[in-house]
Design a protein around this motif. Structure first.
Motif, short mmCIF file in Angstrom:
data_model
loop_
_atom_site.label_atom_id
_atom_site.label_comp_id
_atom_site.label_asym_id
_atom_site.label_seq_id
_atom_site.Cartn_x
_atom_site.Cartn_y
_atom_site.Cartn_z
N ASP A 27 49.96 60.76 4.13
CA ASP A 27 51.02 61.72 3.82
C ASP A 27 51.16 62.01 2.33
OD1 ASP A 27 51.47 61.61 6.50
OD2 ASP A 27 53.51 60.83 6.39
N ASN A 28 50.64 61.13 1.48
CA ASN A 28 50.89 61.28 0.05
C ASN A 28 49.61 61.29 -0.78
OD1 ASN A 28 52.21 61.42 -2.46
ND2 ASN A 28 52.40 59.19 -2.59
N ILE A 29 48.84 60.19 -0.77
CA ILE A 29 47.71 60.06 -1.70
C ILE A 29 46.61 61.09 -1.42
CG2 ILE A 29 45.89 58.54 -2.54
CD1 ILE A 29 47.78 56.16 -1.87
N LEU A 30 46.08 61.09 -0.21
CA LEU A 30 44.96 61.98 0.09
C LEU A 30 45.35 63.46 0.06
CD1 LEU A 30 43.07 59.97 2.86
CD2 LEU A 30 42.81 59.87 0.37
N PRO A 31 46.51 63.85 0.59
CA PRO A 31 46.90 65.27 0.50
C PRO A 31 47.04 65.77 -0.94
CG PRO A 31 48.19 64.19 2.20
CD PRO A 31 47.45 63.10 1.48
N TYR A 32 47.44 64.87 -1.86
CA TYR A 32 47.57 65.27 -3.26
C TYR A 32 46.22 65.75 -3.80
CZ TYR A 32 48.90 65.00 -8.21
OH TYR A 32 49.16 65.29 -9.53
N TRP A 33 45.17 64.99 -3.51
CA TRP A 33 43.84 65.33 -4.02
C TRP A 33 43.26 66.54 -3.32
CZ3 TRP A 33 41.45 63.14 -8.20
CH2 TRP A 33 42.16 62.10 -8.81
N ILE A 34 43.51 66.65 -2.05
CA ILE A 34 43.02 67.83 -1.32
C ILE A 34 43.73 69.09 -1.78
CG2 ILE A 34 42.90 68.93 0.96
CD1 ILE A 34 42.65 66.07 2.14
N GLY A 35 45.03 68.99 -1.99
CA GLY A 35 45.83 70.17 -2.29
C GLY A 35 45.89 70.57 -3.74
N LYS A 36 45.71 69.60 -4.67
CA LYS A 36 45.94 69.90 -6.09
C LYS A 36 44.71 69.78 -6.98
CE LYS A 36 50.87 68.76 -6.13
NZ LYS A 36 51.96 68.12 -6.87
N MET A 37 43.69 69.06 -6.53
CA MET A 37 42.54 68.83 -7.41
C MET A 37 41.30 69.61 -7.02
SD MET A 37 43.11 66.98 -10.09
CE MET A 37 41.64 66.09 -10.60
N CYS A 38 41.40 70.45 -6.02
CA CYS A 38 40.26 71.26 -5.58
C CYS A 38 40.41 72.69 -6.11
CB CYS A 38 40.17 71.28 -4.06
SG CYS A 38 39.78 69.67 -3.35
N SER A 39 39.37 73.16 -6.79
CA SER A 39 39.41 74.52 -7.34
C SER A 39 38.96 75.53 -6.28
CB SER A 39 38.50 74.60 -8.56
OG SER A 39 37.16 74.38 -8.19
N PRO A 40 39.26 76.81 -6.46
CA PRO A 40 38.86 77.83 -5.46
C PRO A 40 37.36 77.95 -5.27
CG PRO A 40 40.57 78.68 -6.93
CD PRO A 40 40.12 77.38 -7.51
N ASP A 41 36.58 77.55 -6.28
CA ASP A 41 35.12 77.69 -6.17
C ASP A 41 34.47 76.47 -5.52
OD1 ASP A 41 35.39 75.83 -8.17
OD2 ASP A 41 34.30 76.95 -9.69
N GLY A 42 35.27 75.59 -4.92
CA GLY A 42 34.71 74.47 -4.18
C GLY A 42 34.40 73.25 -5.01
N ARG A 43 34.94 73.19 -6.20
CA ARG A 43 34.71 72.03 -7.07
C ARG A 43 36.01 71.27 -7.29
NH1 ARG A 43 30.85 75.16 -11.55
NH2 ARG A 43 29.11 75.53 -10.13
N PHE A 44 35.98 70.30 -8.17
CA PHE A 44 37.18 69.54 -8.52
C PHE A 44 37.61 69.91 -9.93
CE2 PHE A 44 35.00 66.24 -5.73
CZ PHE A 44 35.73 66.60 -4.62
N TYR A 45 38.92 69.99 -10.13
CA TYR A 45 39.44 70.09 -11.49
C TYR A 45 39.27 68.73 -12.18
CZ TYR A 45 41.76 74.43 -10.04
OH TYR A 45 42.03 75.70 -9.59
N GLY A 46 39.34 68.78 -13.52
CA GLY A 46 39.13 67.55 -14.26
C GLY A 46 40.38 66.75 -14.54
N ARG A 47 41.57 67.40 -14.46
CA ARG A 47 42.75 66.65 -14.90
C ARG A 47 44.05 67.31 -14.48
NH1 ARG A 47 45.89 66.86 -19.95
NH2 ARG A 47 46.92 64.84 -20.24
N ILE A 48 45.02 66.47 -14.08
CA ILE A 48 46.43 66.83 -14.00
C ILE A 48 47.17 65.83 -14.87
CG2 ILE A 48 48.47 66.97 -12.52
CD1 ILE A 48 46.67 67.84 -10.24
#
Length: 403
Positions: A27-48
């Motif tokens: 409910d918390n840890i994994l959804p954060y990474w799926i919802g906030k750290m994925c860029s529209p081009d299918g990659r990961f952002y580097g930092r929050i």
């Protein structure tokens, strides 16, 4: 396996702990990474940032990518959610297509935000995490390509980093595996050729790889790593020595409580996976003293402090230290029947819920300072702040209680 001496009350408490951690994970840890750290081009952002500000221009770390790969592969293996597999495969493709050095082998340290190479040094710690993630994906799905690249990286470490004369693994190299002046993993580390931290995570990676690839050289090196900890890294008082020269001399007076407790269960896991009863007996004879050493940093409110350097104490309660404490104490109860192990794991979890989890924005804070304030100067997600420690804590307890 939980000891047969465990009482019904203890078993009920362990099940309750696992149920709460499963909810925290899903409910918390994994959804954060799926919802906030994925860029529209299918990659990961580097930092929050610690103030919840996304930085799309930040470099992307190889360690972060590998830790995402391990966490979501393990979550898929244990919980079966296809959304987790999607994240794991995204991380795998980034690791293979962007971090892997097809010319010289190994993986780059970091990429620019546009995914071109930034720092191309070969840090063994980071390569070990790539092996860890790829091997876990193979364990979860049978992914042959993941295993192929894990094996390639294993051979790169063995060819370039292993010290055939004095044992162990050297820290870092240039892109083409030449000596590098600054071998440090981070600015706070000593610039020494061998470290506890790298050896701990090589043993972690090799243990995971050995689960899926019973190679004779890998088995030999896994045995050797356990011996290295026994001979050089574990001090008589149970603490880990941290920094060494080529000859395994250590001139530093530092206690890292989080690494102590983490090593207590990772070394045990390595011996269990190796499956040699004599090695297991040797490891198990030392582990209670390692947990006792770590417990010097365990506070009455249930948090574990970061470290002690000479007589100076860093009293921050780092997110990862709390996660490792919960697993290390649970392991002590599960395998050694120590009632205070379960009690401390539960106590630590209550501290995490009260102080470390960000119930407003998701994920966990980097740390709580000694005065009780939240440390927002460090990342919420990024190069070092990943879903691996807290995600793994949840997954370990879930799997160990067969929830």
């Amino acid at each position: 396996m939980i000891t047969t001496e465990a009482t019904a009350v203890e078993l009920l408490a362990a099940k309750g702990l696992a149920a709460e951690m499963k909810k925290e994970l899903t409910d918390n840890i994994l959804p954060y990474w799926i919802g906030k750290m994925c860029s529209p081009d299918g990659r990961f952002y580097g930092r929050i940032s610690g103030n919840e500000v996304l930085d799309p221009t930040a470099p992307v770390g190889g360690i972060m990518t590998a830790r995402i790969l391990w966490t979501f592969s393990s979550a898929y293996r244990i919980l079966g959610n296809p959304e987790y597999l999607e994240m794991a495969l995204k991380a795998k493709n980034i690791l293979i297509n962007h971090f892997y050095d097809s010319q010289f082998g190994g993986t780059y340290w970091s990429l620019n935000a546009d995914y071109t190479p930034l720092d191309t040094k070969k840090q063994i710690y980071a390569i070990a995490f790539a092996i860890y993630g790829l091997a876990e994906l193979n364990r979860a799905t049978g992914d042959g390509e993941a295993l192929e690249y894990a094996i390639r990286l294993f051979h790169s470490i063995e060819e370039h980093s292993y010290d055939h004369q004095k044992d162990g693994y050297f820290e870092a190299f240039t892109r083409d595996w030449e000596p590098i002046e600054d071998m440090r993993l981070s600015e706070k580390d000593a610039n020494e050729s061998k470290t506890m931290n790298t050896h701990l995570h090589v043993i972690e990676a090799y243990t995971c790889l050995f689960r899926v690839w019973k190679d004779p050289l890998l088995e030999k090196r896994l045995r050797g790593l356990i011996d290295i900890f026994d001979k050089y890294i574990l001090a008589e008082d149970g603490h880990l020595k941290l920094f060494f020269d080529d000859d395994w001399n250590c001139g530093y007076d530092i206690f890292s409580y989080g690494h102590d407790i983490e090593a207590s269960w990772l070394l045990h896991e390595a011996a269990l996976v190796l499956g040699d009863k004599d090695v297991l007996a040797k490891v198990e004879s030392r582990l209670p003293s390692v947990v006792a050493a770590a417990t010097e940093g365990f506070t009455p409110e249930g948090g574990m402090i970061y470290e002690k350097v000479a007589e100076e104490i860093d009293g921050d309660r780092h997110w990862w230290v709390q996660a490792e404490a919960a697993v290390g104490y649970f392991n002590l109860w599960e395998h050694f029947g120590a009632q205070d192990g379960l009690e401390n794991a539960l106590h630590c979890w209550e501290y995490i819920k009260k102080e470390i989890i960000d119930t407003e924005n998701g994920e966990w804070f980097w740390s709580i300072r000694p005065d009780g304030t939240i440390n927002r100067d460090e990342d919420k997600a990024g190069f070092w702040k990943c879903p691996y420690h807290n995600g793994r804590m949840c997954l370990e307890i879930i799997e160990r209680t067969a929830l």
